[in-house]
Enzyme design. Structure first.
Site, PDB file in Angstrom:
ATOM      1  CB  SER A   1      -2.606   0.426  -3.064  1.00 33.13           C
ATOM      2  OG  SER A   1      -3.335   0.945  -1.968  1.00 33.13           O
TER       3      SER A   1
ATOM      4  CG  HIS B   1       0.932   6.687   0.747  1.00 37.95           C
ATOM      5  ND1 HIS B   1       0.121   7.783   0.939  1.00 37.95           N
ATOM      6  CD2 HIS B   1       0.374   5.677   1.474  1.00 37.95           C
ATOM      7  CE1 HIS B   1      -0.871   7.465   1.754  1.00 37.95           C
ATOM      8  NE2 HIS B   1      -0.743   6.187   2.099  1.00 37.95           N
TER       9      HIS B   1
ATOM     10  CG  HIS C   1      -1.555   1.307   1.533  1.00 40.07           C
ATOM     11  ND1 HIS C   1      -2.656   1.773   0.848  1.00 40.07           N
ATOM     12  CD2 HIS C   1      -1.238   2.265   2.447  1.00 40.07           C
ATOM     13  CE1 HIS C   1      -2.998   2.963   1.319  1.00 40.07           C
ATOM     14  NE2 HIS C   1      -2.155   3.284   2.289  1.00 40.07           N
TER      15      HIS C   1
ATOM     16  CD  GLU D   1      -4.363   6.538   3.172  1.00 41.19           C
ATOM     17  OE1 GLU D   1      -4.576   5.734   2.256  1.00 41.19           O
ATOM     18  OE2 GLU D   1      -3.373   6.468   3.915  1.00 41.19           O
TER      19      GLU D   1
END
Length: 534
Positions: free
Chosen positions: A426, A367, A362, A407
């Site tokens: 993701s 990110h 993730h 997010e």
């Protein structure tokens, strides 16, 4: 007994480190940064109260008994009332910290500030000074002013230097004086509402690694690895590596197993397939750079050290290993220093496309590409800076803004809606859901986004769409300016420190730096324009 000892140790660590988040435990299953903030607020208050109550009991047991003389029922009641009054004005948090320090080194010299309320005016002050002399203290500073509620009483600020043990005895002695209305010890760093503790340098992040343990595979029966002893042991091994990490250390190398690399490969190939159509242009651009540099390859999980070096070259961001899901304050605080706290463990092989908590897949696929984009990196840092010294309620709001942007954020691109949120990029299931006609899409406005409830067990019913990163930053800055924090902070890239802009000298120095930058920019524009044509 072991559990009691562990709980006591955690309480002591709170008092010593003045932690503003909580280290252990979470009873619920919602993976919500807002709930994290609420939970840490509640438990910290309970923990702090427990520490102070215990300290007050010890202090009252030792200091009150000699003063109580019961001659009859009347004097007995008076004595009980006096005991209750003294208990109410017992040790503060700063005194608990001082007491712990004194137990380790009682003769160490301590500089501290005392704030006293004098019931009998200047007559009381002479007795205070005699008490300081009795305990071999030196007065470094003294000032008085009328009490705001009673002009017949004086408030006094006294800065003294004496041994830790004598300072504790002085405070107890002053508390027993009927001529003093109150006695308060300020911390040696003069903590107050206008100057709360928060990390000022990246090295302070060594104290900002408190975890929310609600999704640990050993505690959560719904975790894919709950019944897998081998997986739990692997998670614990990698978590211990992160806990031992200190500022300045190289990021530990993790030898990933064949199974872990295969899990990465499954998710990587899915992202590679969906990215061209659904990801924003900034994500696609950096993703290709990572492929060209050989960091993003299908069959091998990138190392954090390699990724950190790449980010540092692009935007000045860097990584440090985290043992799991951090509390909201700790995680957001790291962003202020352009540091992203990243996990290194891998999700369970039986659930490659979903993880109930952050894992390195993730972090890396979601990110990292956008942290290498200058505009997005700046936006992330500004969220972090806004969190430093913020109130608990404001941390909740900042956490929610983070959730709906970093997010699960969407943005417009040439008339189309694209994803830039790491949780979307993701997780292909929610990515396709977010870009379908099922959820409600709203324009990003921080004030309303910050109070929007959200789901973490199912797909979001609402997503927020930014016009662009620049537009999101402008709106965010205007919203942050309305927060209650009574000071401004800035990150100084030359010293790596966060500075509180609380003096004219600091502001004048900053203005001088900015004027120099503007001069360089003006010269550059003039040179690009070239000589005027005649």
């Amino acid at each position: 007994m072991a559990a009691v000892a562990a709980a006591q140790k955690n309480r002591e660590m709170f008092a010593i480190k003045k932690s503003y988040s909580i280290e252990n435990g979470y009873p619920a299953r919602r993976r919500s940064l807002v709930d994290d903030a609420r939970f840490e607020t509640l438990v910290v208050k309970q923990t702090k109260q427990s520490v102070l109550d215990e300290a007050r009991l010890r202090a009252n047991d030792s200091s009150l008994e000699p003063e109580l003389h019961v001659d009859d029922k009347s004097s007995g009641k008076a004595a009980e009332q006096q005991a209750d009054d003294n208990a109410d004005c017992g040790l503060t948090e700063e005194e608990v910290v001082l007491g712990n320090a004194a137990s380790e080194n009682p003769e160490a010299e301590q500089r501290a500030a005392l704030v006293l309320r004098l019931r009998e005016g200047m007559n009381s002050l002479s007795r205070v000074l005699k008490s300081i002399e009795k305990y071999q203290g030196v007065v470094c500073h003294l000032e008085t002013r009328p009490n705001q509620n009673d002009n017949n009483q004086l408030d006094v600020l006294i800065k003294v230097t004496m041994t830790r043990q004598n300072l504790l005895q002085l405070i107890k002695n002053l508390r027993q004086s009927s001529s003093l209305g109150s006695v308060a010890l300020l911390g040696e760093d003069n903590l107050s509402v206008k100057n709360p503790w928060f990390p000022r340098h990246a090295s302070d992040l060594d104290n900002c690694n408190h975890l929310m343990t609600k999704y640990e595979p050993e505690l959560d029966m719904n975790h894919p690895g709950f019944a897998d002893k081998e997986y739990r042991a692997r998670r614990k091994e990698i978590a211990e590596i992160a806990f031992k990490y200190k500022y300045g250390d190289p990021i530990p190398y993790i030898e990933y197993t064949e199974t872990e690399n295969k899990t990465w490969q499954s998710v990587f190939n899915t992202v590679l397939e969906l990215m061209p159509k659904h990801a924003c242009v900034e994500y696609r651009r950096v993703f290709k750079m990572l492929q060209d540099e050989g960091i993003f390859v299908p069959n091998t999980i990138p190392q954090l050290e390699e990724m950190s070096n790449f980010l540092r070259r692009q935007t000045g961001f860097s990584l440090r290993p985290a043992a799991g899901l951090l509390t909201a304050r700790d995680f957001l605080a790291s962003l202020a220093f352009r540091i992203f706290q990243s996990t290194q463990y891998v999700r369970h092989v039986n659930s490659p496309y979903h993880t109930p908590e952050p894992d390195c897949i993730h972090e890396l696929l979601g990110h990292m590409p956008l942290l290498a984009d200058p505009s997005f990196a700046q936006f992330s840092q500004e969220i972090g800076l806004a969190s430093l010294g913020a109130s608990d309620s404001e941390i909740e709001k900042l956490s929610t803004v983070y959730w709906f942007t970093v997010e699960f954020g969407l943005c417009k691109e040439e008339g189309n809606v694209k994803a830039y949120g790491a949780g979307l990029l993701s997780s292909y299931g929610e990515l396709l859901h977010a870009l379908s006609d099922k959820p409600e899409l709203r324009p990003f406005e921080p004030a309303s986004t910050a109070v929007q409830p959200y789901q973490d067990q199912e797909y979001q019913p609402v997503y927020y769409v930014a016009e662009s990163f620049e537009d999101a930053k402008d709106k965010f800055r205007r919203w942050v300016s309305t927060m209650s924090r009574p000071f401004e902070v800035r990150f100084n890239p030359h010293t790596g420190r966060v500075e509180v802009l609380d003096s004219v000298d600091k502001l004048e120095s900053l203005v001088h730096q900015l004027n120099t930058e503007v001069l360089h920019l003006s010269n550059a524009i003039n040179k690009l324009k070239g000589p005027a044509l005649h």
